[in-house]
Design a protein around this motif. Structure first.
Motif, PDB file in Angstrom:
ATOM      1  N   SER A 144       0.841  -1.197   0.000  1.00  9.91           N
ATOM      2  CA  SER A 144       0.000   0.000   0.000  1.00  9.91           C
ATOM      3  C   SER A 144       0.872   1.241   0.000  1.00  9.91           C
ATOM      4  CB  SER A 144      -0.939   0.003   1.215  1.00  9.91           C
ATOM      5  OG  SER A 144      -0.180   0.001   2.410  1.00  9.91           O
ATOM      6  N   THR A 145       0.238   2.374  -0.302  1.00  8.81           N
ATOM      7  CA  THR A 145       0.926   3.662  -0.338  1.00  8.81           C
ATOM      8  C   THR A 145      -0.012   4.723   0.219  1.00  8.81           C
ATOM      9  OG1 THR A 145       2.213   3.073  -2.297  1.00  8.81           O
ATOM     10  CG2 THR A 145       2.004   5.416  -1.813  1.00  8.81           C
ATOM     11  N   SER A 146       0.549   5.671   0.982  1.00  8.35           N
ATOM     12  CA  SER A 146      -0.224   6.829   1.447  1.00  8.35           C
ATOM     13  C   SER A 146       0.305   8.083   0.764  1.00  8.35           C
ATOM     14  CB  SER A 146      -0.111   6.982   2.967  1.00  8.35           C
ATOM     15  OG  SER A 146      -0.764   5.926   3.630  1.00  8.35           O
ATOM     16  N   ILE A 147      -0.628   8.895   0.272  1.00 14.02           N
ATOM     17  CA  ILE A 147      -0.267  10.119  -0.438  1.00 14.02           C
ATOM     18  C   ILE A 147      -1.055  11.274   0.184  1.00 14.02           C
ATOM     19  CG2 ILE A 147      -0.112  11.281  -2.660  1.00 14.02           C
ATOM     20  CD1 ILE A 147      -0.446   8.593  -4.016  1.00 14.02           C
ATOM     21  N   ALA A 148      -0.359  12.327   0.637  1.00 17.90           N
ATOM     22  CA  ALA A 148      -1.058  13.528   1.090  1.00 17.90           C
ATOM     23  C   ALA A 148      -1.734  14.167  -0.110  1.00 17.90           C
ATOM     24  CB  ALA A 148      -0.080  14.505   1.737  1.00 17.90           C
ATOM     25  N   ASN A 167      -9.749  10.262   5.275  1.00 20.78           N
ATOM     26  CA  ASN A 167      -8.832   9.726   4.284  1.00 20.78           C
ATOM     27  C   ASN A 167      -9.617   8.855   3.315  1.00 20.78           C
ATOM     28  OD1 ASN A 167      -6.791  10.957   5.713  1.00 20.78           O
ATOM     29  ND2 ASN A 167      -6.149   9.092   6.755  1.00 20.78           N
ATOM     30  N   GLU A 168      -9.194   8.829   2.044  1.00 21.24           N
ATOM     31  CA  GLU A 168      -9.909   8.069   1.014  1.00 21.24           C
ATOM     32  C   GLU A 168      -8.940   7.157   0.276  1.00 21.24           C
ATOM     33  OE1 GLU A 168     -13.480  10.937  -0.436  1.00 21.24           O
ATOM     34  OE2 GLU A 168     -11.475  11.682  -0.852  1.00 21.24           O
ATOM     35  N   THR A 169      -9.462   6.098  -0.317  1.00 21.21           N
ATOM     36  CA  THR A 169      -8.608   5.114  -0.980  1.00 21.21           C
ATOM     37  C   THR A 169      -9.064   4.839  -2.413  1.00 21.21           C
ATOM     38  OG1 THR A 169      -9.931   3.225  -0.243  1.00 21.21           O
ATOM     39  CG2 THR A 169      -8.149   3.946   1.208  1.00 21.21           C
ATOM     40  N   PHE A 170      -8.085   4.445  -3.238  1.00 21.64           N
ATOM     41  CA  PHE A 170      -8.392   3.858  -4.540  1.00 21.64           C
ATOM     42  C   PHE A 170      -7.392   2.745  -4.798  1.00 21.64           C
ATOM     43  CE2 PHE A 170      -5.444   7.269  -5.484  1.00 21.64           C
ATOM     44  CZ  PHE A 170      -4.665   6.828  -6.538  1.00 21.64           C
ATOM     45  N   ASN A 171      -7.646   1.930  -5.806  1.00 21.70           N
ATOM     46  CA  ASN A 171      -6.857   0.724  -6.049  1.00 21.70           C
ATOM     47  C   ASN A 171      -6.072   0.825  -7.355  1.00 21.70           C
ATOM     48  OD1 ASN A 171      -8.091  -0.566  -3.771  1.00 21.70           O
ATOM     49  ND2 ASN A 171      -9.895  -0.909  -5.041  1.00 21.70           N
ATOM     50  N   LEU A 172      -4.898   0.211  -7.361  1.00 22.03           N
ATOM     51  CA  LEU A 172      -4.096   0.043  -8.571  1.00 22.03           C
ATOM     52  C   LEU A 172      -3.859  -1.461  -8.732  1.00 22.03           C
ATOM     53  CD1 LEU A 172      -2.459   1.322 -10.894  1.00 22.03           C
ATOM     54  CD2 LEU A 172      -0.508   1.446  -9.320  1.00 22.03           C
ATOM     55  N   THR A 173      -4.358  -2.016  -9.849  1.00 24.60           N
ATOM     56  CA  THR A 173      -4.350  -3.467 -10.040  1.00 24.60           C
ATOM     57  C   THR A 173      -3.446  -3.850 -11.212  1.00 24.60           C
ATOM     58  OG1 THR A 173      -6.613  -3.598  -9.211  1.00 24.60           O
ATOM     59  CG2 THR A 173      -5.803  -5.495 -10.456  1.00 24.60           C
ATOM     60  N   LEU A 174      -2.625  -4.907 -11.007  1.00 21.01           N
ATOM     61  CA  LEU A 174      -1.812  -5.488 -12.079  1.00 21.01           C
ATOM     62  C   LEU A 174      -2.562  -6.667 -12.688  1.00 21.01           C
ATOM     63  CD1 LEU A 174       1.704  -5.593 -10.343  1.00 21.01           C
ATOM     64  CD2 LEU A 174       0.804  -3.819 -11.874  1.00 21.01           C
ATOM     65  N   LEU A 175      -2.410  -6.855 -14.011  1.00 20.63           N
ATOM     66  CA  LEU A 175      -3.051  -7.993 -14.678  1.00 20.63           C
ATOM     67  C   LEU A 175      -2.312  -8.329 -15.974  1.00 20.63           C
ATOM     68  CD1 LEU A 175      -6.308  -6.735 -16.403  1.00 20.63           C
ATOM     69  CD2 LEU A 175      -4.863  -5.189 -15.136  1.00 20.63           C
ATOM     70  N   ASP A 176      -2.556  -9.549 -16.454  1.00 25.52           N
ATOM     71  CA  ASP A 176      -2.032 -10.043 -17.738  1.00 25.52           C
ATOM     72  C   ASP A 176      -0.511  -9.916 -17.866  1.00 25.52           C
ATOM     73  OD1 ASP A 176      -4.671 -10.547 -18.403  1.00 25.52           O
ATOM     74  OD2 ASP A 176      -4.904  -8.685 -19.538  1.00 25.52           O
ATOM     75  N   PRO A 177       0.263 -10.581 -16.985  1.00 28.19           N
ATOM     76  CA  PRO A 177       1.719 -10.517 -17.115  1.00 28.19           C
ATOM     77  C   PRO A 177       2.210 -11.375 -18.283  1.00 28.19           C
ATOM     78  CG  PRO A 177       1.128 -12.049 -15.388  1.00 28.19           C
ATOM     79  CD  PRO A 177      -0.162 -11.430 -15.850  1.00 28.19           C
ATOM     80  N   THR A 178       3.269 -10.930 -18.937  1.00 26.58           N
ATOM     81  CA  THR A 178       3.909 -11.719 -20.000  1.00 26.58           C
ATOM     82  C   THR A 178       5.416 -11.690 -19.785  1.00 26.58           C
ATOM     83  OG1 THR A 178       4.243  -9.890 -21.565  1.00 26.58           O
ATOM     84  CG2 THR A 178       2.097 -11.014 -21.616  1.00 26.58           C
ATOM     85  N   THR A 187      -3.883   5.282  -0.323  1.00 31.08           N
ATOM     86  CA  THR A 187      -4.670   6.106   0.590  1.00 31.08           C
ATOM     87  C   THR A 187      -4.327   7.568   0.390  1.00 31.08           C
ATOM     88  OG1 THR A 187      -4.773   4.339   2.244  1.00 31.08           O
ATOM     89  CG2 THR A 187      -5.224   6.576   2.999  1.00 31.08           C
ATOM     90  N   ILE A 188      -5.353   8.377   0.101  1.00 30.47           N
ATOM     91  CA  ILE A 188      -5.182   9.828   0.004  1.00 30.47           C
ATOM     92  C   ILE A 188      -5.456  10.394   1.396  1.00 30.47           C
ATOM     93  CG2 ILE A 188      -5.900  11.953  -1.132  1.00 30.47           C
ATOM     94  CD1 ILE A 188      -7.054  10.217  -3.393  1.00 30.47           C
ATOM     95  N   THR A 189      -4.412  10.909   2.050  1.00 28.69           N
ATOM     96  CA  THR A 189      -4.577  11.408   3.414  1.00 28.69           C
ATOM     97  C   THR A 189      -5.032  12.866   3.388  1.00 28.69           C
ATOM     98  OG1 THR A 189      -2.217  11.996   3.522  1.00 28.69           O
ATOM     99  CG2 THR A 189      -2.868   9.824   4.355  1.00 28.69           C
ATOM    100  N   ASN A 190      -6.082  13.146   4.147  1.00 29.43           N
ATOM    101  CA  ASN A 190      -6.641  14.489   4.221  1.00 29.43           C
ATOM    102  C   ASN A 190      -5.666  15.428   4.921  1.00 29.43           C
ATOM    103  OD1 ASN A 190      -8.799  16.546   4.266  1.00 29.43           O
ATOM    104  ND2 ASN A 190      -8.751  16.189   6.465  1.00 29.43           N
ATOM    105  N   ASN A 191      -5.454  16.617   4.363  1.00 30.28           N
ATOM    106  CA  ASN A 191      -4.571  17.599   4.993  1.00 30.28           C
ATOM    107  C   ASN A 191      -5.315  18.874   5.359  1.00 30.28           C
ATOM    108  OD1 ASN A 191      -4.926  18.573   2.374  1.00 30.28           O
ATOM    109  ND2 ASN A 191      -2.909  19.521   2.320  1.00 30.28           N
ATOM    110  N   ASP A 192      -6.646  18.795   5.343  1.00 27.22           N
ATOM    111  CA  ASP A 192      -7.469  19.963   5.679  1.00 27.22           C
ATOM    112  C   ASP A 192      -8.031  19.808   7.092  1.00 27.22           C
ATOM    113  OD1 ASP A 192      -7.375  21.212   3.001  1.00 27.22           O
ATOM    114  OD2 ASP A 192      -8.462  19.418   2.410  1.00 27.22           O
ATOM    115  N   SER A 193      -8.363  20.923   7.710  1.00 28.44           N
ATOM    116  CA  SER A 193      -8.943  20.891   9.049  1.00 28.44           C
ATOM    117  C   SER A 193     -10.017  21.958   9.154  1.00 28.44           C
ATOM    118  CB  SER A 193      -7.862  21.113  10.117  1.00 28.44           C
ATOM    119  OG  SER A 193      -7.280  22.395   9.960  1.00 28.44           O
TER     120      SER A 193
END
Length: 398
Positions: free
Chosen positions: A105-109, A176-187, A204-210
Motif C-alpha cells: 500500500s501507499t499513502s499520499i497527502a 482519508n480516502e482510498t483507490f486501487n491500482l491493479t496489475l493484470l495479464d503478465p507476459t 490512501t489519500i490522506t486528508n490535509n485539511d482541518s
C-alpha cells in the motif's frame, strides 16, 4: 539434478567401448550442466551402458536450452564398430517470473499531486510486460484522483518500473480516502510469468485539511430579562457532522440568580450546517445594580471527517442593568417657623442597593439670603450609604 542416458550396441559378442562427450546446443557447459568426456565399456554379452550428466539448478527465468551428447571412437573385440547420431538433451525451464508491487500500500497527502508506485519483477532476464488499471475505493476518479490504465514494459535486464498516479488537492475537511491500482495479464519473453504479492495495491489519500469551530465574537451583551440570549457558534467547514461541548461559569453574575447556568452540554452540527445556537435564560429583576458578567466556554470539538480545532473558545456575556433609582423630596413643600434654627428636609430614593449621591442647591423665593432669612447652600452633595433610603438636607434658618 542430472540426466542419465543409455547407450546400446547392436551386437553383444565380445567386448566394446565408445567415447561419450558433451557440447554444443544453446546450453552453456559448466553453467547449465557439467560437461563430460567419458569412455563407456561394454563387457562380453552386455548390450547397454549408461552415462550420467549433472544439470545445474538455477533461478533464472529463460527459454528451454539444449546440449548434445556425442559418441565417437568406437572399439570392438570382434570386428568393426560404428556410432549413431548425437543425442540432444533439452533442459526445460522450471522457473517462474514473479511480478509484484514493491509494497502492499501507499499513502499520499492530497497536496502531493503525483506519486510513483514501484513494480518489481523477480528476474531481469529478457523482456516482460504487465498491464495496470486504477479503480475507485472510497475515493472517486475525476474528483479525488486521475484514473489511469496502461502497460508497463520491462527491458532486458530491468527489474523495476514505476507507475505515476495523480491525486487532487481540495479544501474539504474529510476522511482519508482510498483507490486501487491493479496489475493484470503478465507476459515474459522466457518461461512463465505470474503476479504475486498484494494485488491490488491500495493507495490512501490522506486528508490535509482541518476545520475550526468557535464563537464569532469573544463578547456579547444582553439586557436583564431579555431572554433567552442567543449565542452563535460557527465552524469553517460544513462537510459531515460535528459537535462541541459548552458550559457556563459565573463572573460577577450568579447562576440561578442572574441567569440559568448550564452544565457541560453538547452542541451538534448537521451535515452542511455552518452555525448552531446556544440559548441561555437571563433573569429579570427590579434591583438597580451594576452590569454583571458570566462566561460560556467551548471544549472537546469533534468532526465526522478530518481534524477540527477550537477557534474563539470563550465568550464573556455582559448582562446590562435595565433598572433605575429615583431620588426625590419626600414632599414637594415644607414649612418652618422663624424661631427654628435648623430646618431638616428629607430626601428619599426608590432603590437602596449600593451607595448614591445627589447634588442640591437653594435659591431665593420671597425669602432672601440678602435679608438674612436663611443660609444658602450651593452645589452641595447629599450621600446615601448602601441600603440607606433617606438622607436629610439641613438648612439654617435665621
Amino acid at each position: 539434478g542430472s540426466v542419465t542416458l543409455t547407450v546400446s550396441r547392436s551386437d553383444t559378442s565380445g567386448t566394446a567401448s565408445v567415447l561419450c562427450s558433451t557440447g554444443g546446443g544453446t546450453a552453456t557447459a559448466d553453467v547449465d550442466y557439467t560437461s563430460k568426456t567419458e569412455t563407456l565399456n561394454f563387457a562380453d554379452g552386455v548390450a547397454n551402458a549408461t552415462i550420467t550428466i549433472p544439470i545445474t539448478s538455477e533461478t533464472t527465468n529463460e527459454d528451454d536450452e539444449t546440449f548434445n551428447v556425442t559418441l565417437s571412437s568406437p572399439t570392438s573385440s570382434i570386428g568393426s564398430a560404428t556410432v549413431g547420431a548425437a543425442h540432444v538433451v533439452t533442459i526445460t525451464n522450471d522457473d517462474t517470473l514473479d511480478i509484484s508491487f514493491a509494497t502492499a500500500s501507499t499513502s499520499i497527502a492530497e497536496n502531493s499531486t503525483t506519486q510513483n508506485i514501484t513494480v518489481n519483477r523477480s528476474d531481469g532476464n529478457g523482456t516482460a510486460t504487465v498491464k495496470y488499471v486504477t479503480s475507485d475505493g472510497t475515493a472517486t476518479a475525476g474528483e479525488d484522483y486521475t484514473a489511469i490504465d496502461g502497460t508497463l514494459s520491462f527491458s532486458d535486464g530491468e527489474t523495476s518500473k514505476t507507475i505515476a498516479v495523480t491525486v487532487f488537492h481540495d479544501t474539504k475537511n474529510e476522511n482519508n480516502e482510498t483507490f486501487n491500482l491493479t496489475l493484470l495479464d503478465p507476459t515474459s519473453q522466457y518461461g512463465v510469468s505470474q503476479i504475486t504479492g498484494t494485488n491490488p495495491h491500495v493507495i490512501t489519500i490522506t486528508n490535509n485539511d482541518s476545520s475550526t469551530i468557535g464563537f464569532n465574537s469573544a463578547t456579547s451583551s444582553v439586557s436583564e430579562g431579555a431572554s433567552p440570549h442567543q449565542i452563535i457558534v460557527s465552524r469553517t467547514d460544513t462537510n459531515g457532522t460535528a459537535s462541541v461541548d459548552y458550559v457556563t461559569s459565573d463572573g460577577t453574575a450568579t447562576a440561578g440568580v442572574d441567569y440559568t447556568g448550564i452544565s457541560s452540554t453538547q452542541l451538534d452540527f448537521a451535515d452542511g450546517q455552518a452555525d448552531a445556537t446556544i440559548s441561555i435564560i437571563i433573569s429579570g429583576d427590579s434591583t438597580n445594580e451594576n452590569n454583571e458578567t458570566f462566561t460560556v466556554t467551548l471544549s472537546n470539538p469533534t468532526s465526522q471527517y478530518g481534524s477540527i480545532s477550537l477557534g474563539t473558545s470563550t465568550q464573556t456575556v455582559t448582562i446590562t442593568n435595565d433598572d433605575s433609582s429615583v431620588i426625590s423630596f419626600s414632599t414637594p413643600t415644607s414649612s418652618v417657623t422663624e424661631s427654628t434654627t435648623t430646618h431638616v428636609i428629607p430626601v428619599t430614593r426608590s432603590d437602596t442597593n449600593g451607595t448614591a449621591t445627589v447634588v442640591y442647591s437653594t435659591s431665593d423665593g420671597t425669602a432672601t439670603t440678602a435679608d438674612s432669612d436663611y443660609t444658602s447652600k450651593l452645589s452641595q452633595t447629599l450621600t446615601f450609604g448602601d441600603t440607606v433610603g433617606t438622607a436629610n438636607i439641613e438648612i439654617n434658618i435665621n
